[in-house]
Design a protein around this motif. Structure first.
Motif, PDB file in Angstrom:
ATOM      1  N   GLU A  24      -4.351   0.848   4.345  1.00  0.00           N
ATOM      2  CA  GLU A  24      -3.420  -0.026   5.050  1.00  0.00           C
ATOM      3  C   GLU A  24      -2.724  -0.982   4.091  1.00  0.00           C
ATOM      4  OE1 GLU A  24      -2.284  -0.395   8.351  1.00  0.00           O
ATOM      5  OE2 GLU A  24      -3.026   1.658   8.269  1.00  0.00           O
ATOM      6  N   MET A  25      -3.457  -1.447   3.078  1.00  0.00           N
ATOM      7  CA  MET A  25      -2.845  -2.332   2.091  1.00  0.00           C
ATOM      8  C   MET A  25      -1.744  -1.606   1.322  1.00  0.00           C
ATOM      9  SD  MET A  25      -6.214  -4.349   0.655  1.00  0.00           S
ATOM     10  CE  MET A  25      -5.292  -5.161  -0.648  1.00  0.00           C
ATOM     11  N   ILE A  26      -2.018  -0.348   0.971  1.00  0.00           N
ATOM     12  CA  ILE A  26      -1.014   0.443   0.251  1.00  0.00           C
ATOM     13  C   ILE A  26       0.158   0.773   1.162  1.00  0.00           C
ATOM     14  CG2 ILE A  26      -0.591   2.659  -0.881  1.00  0.00           C
ATOM     15  CD1 ILE A  26      -3.491   2.582  -1.869  1.00  0.00           C
ATOM     16  N   ARG A  27      -0.155   1.158   2.409  1.00  0.00           N
ATOM     17  CA  ARG A  27       0.888   1.570   3.344  1.00  0.00           C
ATOM     18  C   ARG A  27       1.834   0.425   3.707  1.00  0.00           C
ATOM     19  NH1 ARG A  27       1.929   1.712   8.738  1.00  0.00           N
ATOM     20  NH2 ARG A  27       0.078   0.481   9.214  1.00  0.00           N
ATOM     21  N   THR A  28       1.309  -0.799   3.755  1.00  0.00           N
ATOM     22  CA  THR A  28       2.109  -1.938   4.208  1.00  0.00           C
ATOM     23  C   THR A  28       2.526  -2.867   3.069  1.00  0.00           C
ATOM     24  OG1 THR A  28       0.113  -3.260   4.662  1.00  0.00           O
ATOM     25  CG2 THR A  28       0.967  -1.885   6.461  1.00  0.00           C
ATOM     26  N   ARG A  29       2.335  -2.436   1.826  1.00  0.00           N
ATOM     27  CA  ARG A  29       2.613  -3.336   0.708  1.00  0.00           C
ATOM     28  C   ARG A  29       4.092  -3.711   0.621  1.00  0.00           C
ATOM     29  NH1 ARG A  29       2.201   1.737  -1.309  1.00  0.00           N
ATOM     30  NH2 ARG A  29       3.741   2.476  -2.809  1.00  0.00           N
ATOM     31  N   ASP A  30       4.963  -2.862   1.172  1.00  0.00           N
ATOM     32  CA  ASP A  30       6.395  -3.151   1.137  1.00  0.00           C
ATOM     33  C   ASP A  30       6.910  -3.789   2.425  1.00  0.00           C
ATOM     34  OD1 ASP A  30       6.712  -2.145  -1.427  1.00  0.00           O
ATOM     35  OD2 ASP A  30       7.038  -0.108  -0.725  1.00  0.00           O
ATOM     36  N   ASP A  31       6.025  -4.041   3.393  1.00  0.00           N
ATOM     37  CA  ASP A  31       6.466  -4.665   4.643  1.00  0.00           C
ATOM     38  C   ASP A  31       6.976  -6.077   4.367  1.00  0.00           C
ATOM     39  OD1 ASP A  31       5.736  -2.401   5.932  1.00  0.00           O
ATOM     40  OD2 ASP A  31       4.014  -3.238   6.989  1.00  0.00           O
ATOM     41  N   ARG A  36      11.628  -3.771   4.942  1.00  0.00           N
ATOM     42  CA  ARG A  36      10.978  -3.610   3.651  1.00  0.00           C
ATOM     43  C   ARG A  36      11.376  -4.722   2.679  1.00  0.00           C
ATOM     44  NH1 ARG A  36       8.168  -1.159   6.332  1.00  0.00           N
ATOM     45  NH2 ARG A  36       7.932   1.081   6.515  1.00  0.00           N
ATOM     46  N   ARG A  61      11.011 -11.251  -0.168  1.00  0.00           N
ATOM     47  CA  ARG A  61      10.182 -11.520   1.010  1.00  0.00           C
ATOM     48  C   ARG A  61      10.323 -12.989   1.405  1.00  0.00           C
ATOM     49  NH1 ARG A  61       5.783  -8.052   1.909  1.00  0.00           N
ATOM     50  NH2 ARG A  61       5.789  -7.599  -0.305  1.00  0.00           N
ATOM     51  N   SER A 110       3.873  -9.835   7.175  1.00  0.00           N
ATOM     52  CA  SER A 110       2.473  -9.430   7.109  1.00  0.00           C
ATOM     53  C   SER A 110       2.055  -8.607   8.323  1.00  0.00           C
ATOM     54  CB  SER A 110       1.576 -10.670   7.002  1.00  0.00           C
ATOM     55  OG  SER A 110       1.785 -11.535   8.107  1.00  0.00           O
TER      56      SER A 110
END
Length: 226
Positions: free
Chosen positions: A93-100, A167, A193, A103
């Protein structure tokens, strides 16, 4: 010991069944939208997985007979497997959402105030403003159904349009098209961000133009907030 094994494997089965049924839901017409497939996962996959896991755990435990040590090792291995899956899930999940950009994985609105060159009349209402956000992470367009609300401030026609951003990146270009006119390109200076509604840029001129000769659009400006 047998009770603990049954309990652990029941929980494993419940989780696996719920996730599997949720992901397979769309194959049977249940969309991920509005939690439809998740409801199927909870009410079908979860109880089936719970029963299957509990039965598996019970049979494995009984298969060890009176060997309490093997039963204990199996329980510890099962708990270790759960811990490993949890860690892998968190890392994934950390990898999948690192570009969100947020949070919570949701969107942030990028709002652009557009003002035309001095002396330019406001376009007709049927000439939509279409903004396309272009970046190395995503490409998104504003709603084609929004009717621009043009006003005149200091002798210049102004309107506002918005586009969603999902993103985080500091390499963003905003393409702005009014009606069937050329597309003006603006390289944005917004942080990758920003905190919600904390960024307000300065008025900026186009960095390029598509669909028209060089020089068209001089005096056109936008101001971006996020």
């Amino acid at each position: 010991m047998t009770f603990l094994i049954v309990l652990v494997w029941g929980v494993i089965g419940l989780a696996v069944g719920m996730v599997t049924a949720t992901e397979l839901g769309p194959l049977f017409g249940f969309r991920h939208m509005e939690g439809s497939s998740a409801i199927i996962g909870v009410f079908t996959g979860a109880p089936l997985g719970l029963a299957a896991g509990a039965i598996f755990g019970f049979r494995r435990s009984r298969g060890y007979g009176d060997d309490a040590e093997r039963r204990r090792r199996f329980l510890l291995a099962s708990l270790g497997g759960i811990a490993a899956l949890v860690v892998c899930g968190v890392v994934f999940e950390m990898i999948r959402t690192r570009d969100d950009i947020t949070s919570g994985g949701g969107a942030m609105w990028l709002n652009a105030q557009i003002r035309l060159p001095p002396g330019t009349a406001a376009p007709d209402k049927d000439k939509k403003i279409v903004m396309e956000l272009r970046s190395d992470k995503e490409t998104r367009k504003s709603s084609p159904y929004s009717v621009p609300d043009w006003t005149v401030t200091d002798g210049r026609a102004q309107a506002t349009a918005s586009v969603e951003v999902y993103r985080a990146t500091d390499q963003r270009t905003l393409a702005v098209t009014i009606g069937d006119g050329p597309t003006w390109l603006f390289r944005l200076k917004a942080p990758a961000r920003p905190k919600t509604y904390s960024y307000e840029g300065d008025w900026q001129k186009p960095d390029g133009v598509e669909g028209a000769a060089s020089g068209v659009g001089e005096g056109m400006e936008i101001k971006v907030t996020m």
